[in-house]
Scaffold this motif. Structure first.
Motif, mmCIF file in Angstrom:
data_model
loop_
_atom_site.group_PDB
_atom_site.id
_atom_site.type_symbol
_atom_site.label_atom_id
_atom_site.label_comp_id
_atom_site.label_asym_id
_atom_site.label_seq_id
_atom_site.Cartn_x
_atom_site.Cartn_y
_atom_site.Cartn_z
ATOM 1 N N PHE A 101 7.420 1.876 -0.596
ATOM 2 C CA PHE A 101 7.584 2.013 -2.040
ATOM 3 C C PHE A 101 6.242 2.350 -2.663
ATOM 4 C CE2 PHE A 101 10.968 -1.044 -0.833
ATOM 5 C CZ PHE A 101 12.058 -0.258 -1.172
ATOM 6 N N ALA A 102 6.171 3.502 -3.316
ATOM 7 C CA ALA A 102 4.913 3.941 -3.917
ATOM 8 C C ALA A 102 5.036 3.969 -5.434
ATOM 9 C CB ALA A 102 4.538 5.321 -3.384
ATOM 10 N N TYR A 103 4.137 3.229 -6.070
ATOM 11 C CA TYR A 103 4.002 3.247 -7.521
ATOM 12 C C TYR A 103 2.740 4.045 -7.774
ATOM 13 C CZ TYR A 103 7.153 -0.798 -7.232
ATOM 14 O OH TYR A 103 8.203 -1.626 -6.972
ATOM 15 N N SER A 104 2.454 4.391 -9.022
ATOM 16 C CA SER A 104 1.241 5.179 -9.224
ATOM 17 C C SER A 104 0.049 4.354 -8.763
ATOM 18 C CB SER A 104 1.100 5.596 -10.682
ATOM 19 O OG SER A 104 1.079 4.457 -11.493
ATOM 20 N N GLY A 105 -0.594 4.813 -7.694
ATOM 21 C CA GLY A 105 -1.799 4.151 -7.219
ATOM 22 C C GLY A 105 -1.617 3.134 -6.116
ATOM 23 N N ILE A 106 -0.441 2.566 -5.962
ATOM 24 C CA ILE A 106 -0.285 1.555 -4.919
ATOM 25 C C ILE A 106 0.918 1.864 -4.012
ATOM 26 C CG2 ILE A 106 -1.241 -0.190 -6.490
ATOM 27 C CD1 ILE A 106 1.965 -1.196 -5.550
ATOM 28 N N VAL A 107 0.812 1.357 -2.802
ATOM 29 C CA VAL A 107 1.902 1.529 -1.842
ATOM 30 C C VAL A 107 2.233 0.160 -1.269
ATOM 31 C CG1 VAL A 107 2.601 2.588 0.333
ATOM 32 C CG2 VAL A 107 1.108 3.827 -1.221
ATOM 33 N N THR A 108 3.515 -0.141 -1.170
ATOM 34 C CA THR A 108 3.916 -1.383 -0.545
ATOM 35 C C THR A 108 5.127 -1.103 0.350
ATOM 36 O OG1 THR A 108 4.494 -3.705 -0.936
ATOM 37 C CG2 THR A 108 5.328 -2.102 -2.524
ATOM 38 N N MET A 112 10.400 -4.273 -3.134
ATOM 39 C CA MET A 112 9.925 -3.611 -4.342
ATOM 40 C C MET A 112 10.128 -4.504 -5.551
ATOM 41 S SD MET A 112 12.735 -0.568 -5.192
ATOM 42 C CE MET A 112 11.814 0.019 -6.604
ATOM 43 N N HIS A 113 9.191 -4.434 -6.458
ATOM 44 C CA HIS A 113 9.320 -5.184 -7.710
ATOM 45 C C HIS A 113 9.688 -4.202 -8.813
ATOM 46 C CE1 HIS A 113 7.319 -9.236 -6.804
ATOM 47 N NE2 HIS A 113 7.445 -8.613 -5.643
ATOM 48 N N ILE A 114 10.559 -4.649 -9.710
ATOM 49 C CA ILE A 114 10.889 -3.808 -10.860
ATOM 50 C C ILE A 114 10.909 -4.682 -12.115
ATOM 51 C CG2 ILE A 114 12.242 -2.099 -9.542
ATOM 52 C CD1 ILE A 114 14.792 -3.481 -10.604
ATOM 53 N N PRO A 115 10.519 -4.089 -13.240
ATOM 54 C CA PRO A 115 10.622 -4.834 -14.503
ATOM 55 C C PRO A 115 12.057 -4.748 -15.026
ATOM 56 C CG PRO A 115 9.549 -2.719 -14.864
ATOM 57 C CD PRO A 115 9.885 -2.780 -13.401
ATOM 58 N N ILE A 116 12.550 -5.843 -15.619
ATOM 59 C CA ILE A 116 13.901 -5.795 -16.203
ATOM 60 C C ILE A 116 13.857 -4.984 -17.495
ATOM 61 C CG2 ILE A 116 14.733 -7.957 -15.189
ATOM 62 C CD1 ILE A 116 14.126 -9.257 -17.967
ATOM 63 N N ASP A 117 15.011 -4.601 -17.978
ATOM 64 C CA ASP A 117 15.154 -3.837 -19.226
ATOM 65 C C ASP A 117 14.357 -2.533 -19.206
ATOM 66 O OD1 ASP A 117 16.617 -6.069 -20.152
ATOM 67 O OD2 ASP A 117 14.801 -7.022 -20.914
ATOM 68 N N ASP A 233 2.098 -0.456 4.891
ATOM 69 C CA ASP A 233 0.817 -0.858 4.315
ATOM 70 C C ASP A 233 0.804 -2.394 4.286
ATOM 71 O OD1 ASP A 233 -0.943 -1.775 2.064
ATOM 72 O OD2 ASP A 233 -1.319 0.372 1.863
ATOM 73 N N LEU A 234 -0.277 -2.994 4.810
ATOM 74 C CA LEU A 234 -0.316 -4.458 4.936
ATOM 75 C C LEU A 234 -1.254 -5.125 3.934
ATOM 76 C CD1 LEU A 234 -0.471 -4.715 8.864
ATOM 77 C CD2 LEU A 234 1.550 -4.729 7.388
ATOM 78 N N THR A 235 -1.736 -4.347 2.946
ATOM 79 C CA THR A 235 -2.767 -4.881 2.048
ATOM 80 C C THR A 235 -2.389 -6.237 1.453
ATOM 81 O OG1 THR A 235 -3.291 -2.601 1.500
ATOM 82 C CG2 THR A 235 -4.263 -4.308 0.104
ATOM 83 N N HIS A 236 -1.124 -6.372 1.030
ATOM 84 C CA HIS A 236 -0.694 -7.647 0.439
ATOM 85 C C HIS A 236 0.549 -8.163 1.164
ATOM 86 C CE1 HIS A 236 -3.690 -7.289 -2.699
ATOM 87 N NE2 HIS A 236 -3.329 -6.023 -2.854
ATOM 88 N N LEU A 237 0.504 -8.057 2.473
ATOM 89 C CA LEU A 237 1.648 -8.411 3.332
ATOM 90 C C LEU A 237 2.230 -9.793 3.027
ATOM 91 C CD1 LEU A 237 3.396 -7.952 5.970
ATOM 92 C CD2 LEU A 237 1.564 -9.137 7.172
ATOM 93 N N ALA A 238 1.349 -10.785 2.902
ATOM 94 C CA ALA A 238 1.839 -12.157 2.772
ATOM 95 C C ALA A 238 2.462 -12.431 1.405
ATOM 96 C CB ALA A 238 0.721 -13.146 3.064
ATOM 97 N N GLY A 239 2.304 -11.480 0.478
ATOM 98 C CA GLY A 239 2.949 -11.628 -0.821
ATOM 99 C C GLY A 239 4.430 -11.273 -0.755
ATOM 100 N N ARG A 240 4.842 -10.688 0.365
ATOM 101 C CA ARG A 240 6.263 -10.339 0.532
ATOM 102 C C ARG A 240 6.975 -11.493 1.242
ATOM 103 N NH1 ARG A 240 4.221 -5.034 3.617
ATOM 104 N NH2 ARG A 240 2.746 -4.386 2.003
ATOM 105 N N ALA A 241 8.270 -11.578 1.071
ATOM 106 C CA ALA A 241 9.011 -12.707 1.642
ATOM 107 C C ALA A 241 9.243 -12.554 3.139
ATOM 108 C CB ALA A 241 10.350 -12.856 0.916
ATOM 109 N N THR A 242 9.325 -11.307 3.605
ATOM 110 C CA THR A 242 9.656 -11.097 5.015
ATOM 111 C C THR A 242 8.731 -10.061 5.638
ATOM 112 O OG1 THR A 242 11.190 -9.241 4.700
ATOM 113 C CG2 THR A 242 12.111 -11.448 4.461
ATOM 114 N N ILE A 243 8.772 -9.992 6.972
ATOM 115 C CA ILE A 243 8.087 -8.910 7.682
ATOM 116 C C ILE A 243 9.133 -8.130 8.483
ATOM 117 C CG2 ILE A 243 5.885 -10.141 7.841
ATOM 118 C CD1 ILE A 243 6.606 -10.742 10.806
ATOM 119 N N ALA A 244 8.743 -6.943 8.921
ATOM 120 C CA ALA A 244 9.606 -6.107 9.766
ATOM 121 C C ALA A 244 10.934 -5.766 9.078
ATOM 122 C CB ALA A 244 9.836 -6.764 11.126
ATOM 123 N N ALA A 245 10.873 -5.508 7.770
ATOM 124 C CA ALA A 245 12.056 -5.116 6.984
ATOM 125 C C ALA A 245 13.164 -6.163 7.036
ATOM 126 C CB ALA A 245 12.577 -3.746 7.410
ATOM 127 N N GLY A 246 12.746 -7.430 6.979
ATOM 128 C CA GLY A 246 13.733 -8.502 6.843
ATOM 129 C C GLY A 246 13.981 -9.313 8.098
#
Ligand SMILES: [Cu+2]
Length: 292
Positions: A101-108, A112-117, A233-246
């Motif tokens: 998932f690529a946002y402007s400037g970052i890749v994760t 993915m995180h999204i803002p509501i509304d 990309d593993l820059t903030h790996l531990a901020g995600r709930a899972t590894i290896a796509a779940g």
């Protein structure tokens, strides 16, 4: 415009209601005719050859019904397709067998995180084979085709975690291609995005193990010498709930077990088993789990 999942849900209910009405009508008529004209009451049934009115009626009624469904569907397609009203663009790329998932400037990856509304234009791409992005509670299902960008509109008013799955068979680990979408308030999302933009700050003996082995050929950790793009990309790996796509949770024990033998947990995945000593595995796992 409506949230895509709501548009799809409403259309499903309307089409379902129409189908139920038709079922009740047809079955009632059938039961009535079977009972009314049973053999003990009518010896020789009357014939109805070439009844033009009847034939026009049973041709026109289904055609009209389908026309109504078609028009309703066109309205739904507008709600779920390309987002002309997008306030945020995210590029989702399918890989065998994980998501980028690529946002402007970052890749994760994979989460993915999204803002509501907020109306999001999700650009769907693939680097290898056909995949399909599908988070049922958020919107439609759209294929990711190599050499082409498809678009999917995402919008939700409800914060929460939405789970999804690759919906196009894409190889041996297709089933372990889970999507986790975290929908949160605009403020939380902005904080998350700002944190993701920061380079990794963790260090320790594990960082050296990472740099000295083949890890760097496939993975990037921003702020270090690792720039590989074949794997997540593993820059903030531990901020995600899972590894290896779940496949596993992102805790130290699971990360260590994964590093020791990825093929045990995800046979066929392109992550090889790198021969490492127990001490190196410990160091690497504690380094990766500190990449918050
Ligand atoms: Cu896939």
């Amino acid at each position: 415009m409506r949230p895509p999942a709501e548009a799809i849900g409403t259309l499903g209910l309307i089409v379902g209601a129409i189908a139920v009405l038709i079922f009740i009508g047809v079955e009632s008529a059938l039961v009535y005719v079977v009972w009314r004209y049973r053999a003990s009451r009518v010896a020789t049934p009357a014939r109805f050859d070439r009844n033009t009115r009847l034939e026009v009626a049973w041709t026109a009624a289904p055609a009209l019904t389908l026309a109504v469904v078609f028009v309703l569907m066109l309205g739904t397609l507008r709600d779920i397709g390309a987002a002309t009203d997008a306030q945020l663009h995210v590029r989702a790329t399918g890989h065998q067998w994980w998501w980028e998932f690529a946002y402007s400037g970052i890749v994760t990856a994979n989460e993915m995180h999204i803002p509501i509304d907020t109306t999001i234009d999700l650009e769907l791409a693939s680097v290898d084979v056909n995949h399909s992005f599908w988070v049922p509670e958020l919107g439609g299902k759209t294929d990711m085709i190599p050499g082409q960008i498809n678009h999917l509109r995402l919008l939700t008013h409800r914060p929460g975690v939405y789970l999804g799955q690759c919906a196009e068979f894409c190889g041996v680990e297709h089933a372990w291609m889970r999507i986790r979408v975290v929908a949160e308030s605009k403020d939380d999302f902005d904080r998350w995005l700002a944190a993701q933009a920061l380079p990794a700050t963790a260090s320790g003996p594990g960082a050296a193990v990472f740099q000295a082995n083949t890890c760097v050929n496939c993975h990037a950790i921003r702020g270090t010498g690792a720039h590989g793009t074949a794997g997540p990309d593993l820059t903030h790996l531990a901020g995600r709930a899972t590894i290896a796509a779940g496949v596993l949770p992102s805790d130290a024990a699971s990360i260590r077990a994964w590093l020791a033998d990825p093929q045990r947990y995800k046979p066929g995945a392109f992550m090889p088993r790198v021969p490492l000593t127990d001490a190196d595995l410990d160091a690497l796992a504690s380094y990766l789990v500190s990449l918050k």
